[in-house]
Design a protein around this motif. Structure first.
Motif, PDB file in Angstrom:
ATOM      1  N   HIS A  31       0.890  -1.010  -0.011  1.00 24.14           N
ATOM      2  CA  HIS A  31       0.131   0.169  -0.045  1.00 24.14           C
ATOM      3  C   HIS A  31       0.781   1.466  -0.056  1.00 24.14           C
ATOM      4  O   HIS A  31       2.006   1.243   0.329  1.00 24.14           O
ATOM      5  CB  HIS A  31      -0.964  -0.130   1.274  1.00 24.14           C
ATOM      6  N   PRO A  32       0.291   2.333  -0.551  1.00 23.85           N
ATOM      7  CA  PRO A  32       0.979   3.721  -0.410  1.00 23.85           C
ATOM      8  C   PRO A  32       1.163   4.326   0.951  1.00 23.85           C
ATOM      9  O   PRO A  32       0.192   3.658   1.718  1.00 23.85           O
ATOM     10  CB  PRO A  32      -0.079   4.407  -1.380  1.00 23.85           C
ATOM     11  N   THR A  33       1.976   5.036   0.909  1.00 21.95           N
ATOM     12  CA  THR A  33       2.210   6.138   2.318  1.00 21.95           C
ATOM     13  C   THR A  33       1.991   7.443   1.761  1.00 21.95           C
ATOM     14  O   THR A  33       2.718   7.796   0.642  1.00 21.95           O
ATOM     15  CB  THR A  33       3.537   5.700   2.811  1.00 21.95           C
ATOM     16  N   LEU A  34       1.766   8.431   2.765  1.00 19.92           N
ATOM     17  CA  LEU A  34       1.869   9.808   2.553  1.00 19.92           C
ATOM     18  C   LEU A  34       2.879  10.379   3.181  1.00 19.92           C
ATOM     19  O   LEU A  34       2.919   9.926   4.468  1.00 19.92           O
ATOM     20  CB  LEU A  34       0.399  10.431   3.017  1.00 19.92           C
ATOM     21  N   ARG A  35       3.592  11.069   2.782  1.00 21.82           N
ATOM     22  CA  ARG A  35       4.943  11.791   3.439  1.00 21.82           C
ATOM     23  C   ARG A  35       4.915  13.251   3.146  1.00 21.82           C
ATOM     24  O   ARG A  35       4.685  13.773   2.167  1.00 21.82           O
ATOM     25  CB  ARG A  35       5.880  11.034   2.800  1.00 21.82           C
ATOM     26  N   VAL A  36       5.880  13.861   4.069  1.00 26.14           N
ATOM     27  CA  VAL A  36       6.319  15.007   4.099  1.00 26.14           C
ATOM     28  C   VAL A  36       7.696  14.885   3.897  1.00 26.14           C
ATOM     29  O   VAL A  36       8.292  14.543   4.808  1.00 26.14           O
ATOM     30  CB  VAL A  36       5.743  15.967   5.225  1.00 26.14           C
ATOM     31  N   GLY A  37       8.273  15.322   2.490  1.00 20.54           N
ATOM     32  CA  GLY A  37       9.648  15.128   2.576  1.00 20.54           C
ATOM     33  C   GLY A  37      10.002  13.617   2.434  1.00 20.54           C
ATOM     34  O   GLY A  37       9.376  12.878   1.742  1.00 20.54           O
ATOM     35  N   ASP A  38      10.717  13.032   3.273  1.00 20.93           N
ATOM     36  CA  ASP A  38      11.004  11.588   3.390  1.00 20.93           C
ATOM     37  C   ASP A  38      10.355  11.191   4.556  1.00 20.93           C
ATOM     38  O   ASP A  38      10.390   9.930   4.873  1.00 20.93           O
ATOM     39  CB  ASP A  38      12.618  11.242   3.516  1.00 20.93           C
ATOM     40  N   LYS A  39       9.658  11.803   5.635  1.00 21.86           N
ATOM     41  CA  LYS A  39       9.063  11.117   6.850  1.00 21.86           C
ATOM     42  C   LYS A  39       7.502  10.763   6.350  1.00 21.86           C
ATOM     43  O   LYS A  39       6.620  11.747   5.965  1.00 21.86           O
ATOM     44  CB  LYS A  39       8.890  12.431   7.601  1.00 21.86           C
ATOM     45  N   MET A  40       7.184   9.768   6.749  1.00 18.28           N
ATOM     46  CA  MET A  40       5.972   9.086   6.652  1.00 18.28           C
ATOM     47  C   MET A  40       4.913   9.750   7.651  1.00 18.28           C
ATOM     48  O   MET A  40       5.488   9.798   8.934  1.00 18.28           O
ATOM     49  CB  MET A  40       6.116   7.478   6.822  1.00 18.28           C
ATOM     50  N   ILE A  41       3.830  10.050   7.238  1.00 17.64           N
ATOM     51  CA  ILE A  41       2.819  10.626   8.242  1.00 17.64           C
ATOM     52  C   ILE A  41       1.569  10.087   8.193  1.00 17.64           C
ATOM     53  O   ILE A  41       0.723  10.109   9.152  1.00 17.64           O
ATOM     54  CB  ILE A  41       2.705  12.298   7.956  1.00 17.64           C
ATOM     55  N   ALA A  42       1.399   9.138   6.980  1.00 15.46           N
ATOM     56  CA  ALA A  42       0.127   8.428   7.088  1.00 15.46           C
ATOM     57  C   ALA A  42       0.371   7.139   5.993  1.00 15.46           C
ATOM     58  O   ALA A  42       1.322   7.504   5.362  1.00 15.46           O
ATOM     59  CB  ALA A  42      -0.970   8.989   6.718  1.00 15.46           C
ATOM     60  N   GLY A  43      -0.082   5.964   6.301  1.00 13.17           N
ATOM     61  CA  GLY A  43      -0.309   4.951   5.541  1.00 13.17           C
ATOM     62  C   GLY A  43      -1.421   4.015   5.702  1.00 13.17           C
ATOM     63  O   GLY A  43      -2.231   3.787   6.738  1.00 13.17           O
ATOM     64  N   GLY A  44      -1.610   3.676   4.528  1.00 15.17           N
ATOM     65  CA  GLY A  44      -2.783   2.487   4.606  1.00 15.17           C
ATOM     66  C   GLY A  44      -3.389   2.433   3.056  1.00 15.17           C
ATOM     67  O   GLY A  44      -3.077   3.119   2.222  1.00 15.17           O
ATOM     68  N   ALA A  45      -4.005   1.051   2.683  1.00 13.94           N
ATOM     69  CA  ALA A  45      -4.511   0.995   1.667  1.00 13.94           C
ATOM     70  C   ALA A  45      -5.846   1.598   1.268  1.00 13.94           C
ATOM     71  O   ALA A  45      -6.642   1.827   2.149  1.00 13.94           O
ATOM     72  CB  ALA A  45      -4.657  -0.684   1.649  1.00 13.94           C
ATOM     73  N   PRO A  46      -5.907   2.264   0.217  1.00 18.97           N
ATOM     74  CA  PRO A  46      -7.289   3.075  -0.392  1.00 18.97           C
ATOM     75  C   PRO A  46      -8.440   2.129  -0.032  1.00 18.97           C
ATOM     76  O   PRO A  46      -9.415   2.753   0.323  1.00 18.97           O
ATOM     77  CB  PRO A  46      -7.014   3.291  -1.652  1.00 18.97           C
ATOM     78  N   ASP A  47      -8.374   0.993  -0.199  1.00 22.39           N
ATOM     79  CA  ASP A  47      -9.500  -0.022   0.266  1.00 22.39           C
ATOM     80  C   ASP A  47      -9.801  -0.721   1.400  1.00 22.39           C
ATOM     81  O   ASP A  47     -10.789  -1.424   1.854  1.00 22.39           O
ATOM     82  CB  ASP A  47      -9.758  -1.084  -1.018  1.00 22.39           C
ATOM     83  N   SER A  48      -8.775  -0.221   2.367  1.00 24.87           N
ATOM     84  CA  SER A  48      -8.993  -0.624   3.659  1.00 24.87           C
ATOM     85  C   SER A  48      -9.853   0.345   4.546  1.00 24.87           C
ATOM     86  O   SER A  48      -9.982   1.544   4.379  1.00 24.87           O
ATOM     87  CB  SER A  48      -7.505  -0.581   4.450  1.00 24.87           C
ATOM     88  N   PRO A  49     -10.599  -0.224   5.671  1.00 22.98           N
ATOM     89  CA  PRO A  49     -11.442   0.645   6.398  1.00 22.98           C
ATOM     90  C   PRO A  49     -10.542   1.547   7.550  1.00 22.98           C
ATOM     91  O   PRO A  49     -11.199   2.268   8.114  1.00 22.98           O
ATOM     92  CB  PRO A  49     -12.352  -0.510   7.151  1.00 22.98           C
ATOM     93  N   THR A  50      -9.153   1.157   7.454  1.00 25.31           N
ATOM     94  CA  THR A  50      -8.686   2.077   8.523  1.00 25.31           C
ATOM     95  C   THR A  50      -7.261   2.558   7.780  1.00 25.31           C
ATOM     96  O   THR A  50      -6.928   1.999   6.803  1.00 25.31           O
ATOM     97  CB  THR A  50      -8.186   1.168   9.687  1.00 25.31           C
ATOM     98  N   LEU A  51      -6.786   3.686   8.482  1.00 22.67           N
ATOM     99  CA  LEU A  51      -5.287   3.873   8.342  1.00 22.67           C
ATOM    100  C   LEU A  51      -4.645   4.425   9.156  1.00 22.67           C
ATOM    101  O   LEU A  51      -5.241   4.561  10.560  1.00 22.67           O
ATOM    102  CB  LEU A  51      -5.296   4.882   6.850  1.00 22.67           C
ATOM    103  N   SER A  52      -3.343   4.439   9.472  1.00 24.67           N
ATOM    104  CA  SER A  52      -2.452   4.796  10.373  1.00 24.67           C
ATOM    105  C   SER A  52      -2.014   6.362  10.280  1.00 24.67           C
ATOM    106  O   SER A  52      -1.442   6.629   8.950  1.00 24.67           O
ATOM    107  CB  SER A  52      -1.272   4.000  10.891  1.00 24.67           C
ATOM    108  N   VAL A  53      -1.993   7.163  11.223  1.00 27.81           N
ATOM    109  CA  VAL A  53      -1.307   8.604  11.008  1.00 27.81           C
ATOM    110  C   VAL A  53      -0.511   8.663  12.214  1.00 27.81           C
ATOM    111  O   VAL A  53      -0.416   8.279  13.276  1.00 27.81           O
ATOM    112  CB  VAL A  53      -2.510   9.734  11.198  1.00 27.81           C
ATOM    113  N   LYS A  54       0.368   9.800  11.920  1.00 26.59           N
ATOM    114  CA  LYS A  54       1.598   9.902  12.885  1.00 26.59           C
ATOM    115  C   LYS A  54       0.996  10.836  13.906  1.00 26.59           C
ATOM    116  O   LYS A  54       0.613  11.752  13.517  1.00 26.59           O
ATOM    117  CB  LYS A  54       2.984  10.498  12.155  1.00 26.59           C
TER     118      LYS A  54
END
Length: 88
Positions: A31-54
């Motif tokens: 699955h993809p991750t969302l980042r600011v620069g090289d730091k991950m701030i969120a991650g999760g699959a688009p079809d998942s009912p959840t995601l994780s955020v920093k």
């Protein structure tokens, strides 16, 4: 305070509208991750009912106390402040 519901696509759109952000696919996670620069701030699959955020540990505790039906300590990374968010 009531929880705000959001979809993965809405969150993705909001994050990618900010300067210096990008979406990075992590093949080994599937699955993809969302980042600011090289730091991950969120991650999760688009079809998942959840995601994780920093978050900080204090922010994590406040979110969970405010809306436990929406927020929870993320598996594996929760000790670092990551929050599991239930999506709409």
């Amino acid at each position: 305070m009531s929880a705000v519901t959001v979809t993965y696509e809405q969150l993705r759109e909001w994050v990618l509208a900010l300067p210096g952000t990008q979406e990075v696919m992590v093949e080994s996670w599937g699955h993809p991750t969302l980042r600011v620069g090289d730091k991950m701030i969120a991650g999760g699959a688009p079809d998942s009912p959840t995601l994780s955020v920093k978050a900080t540990l204090a922010e994590q505790a406040e979110l969970i106390a405010t809306a436990p039906e929406t927020y929870a300590i993320a598996d594996y990374t929760g000790r670092y402040g990551w929050v599991r968010v239930t999506l709409a």
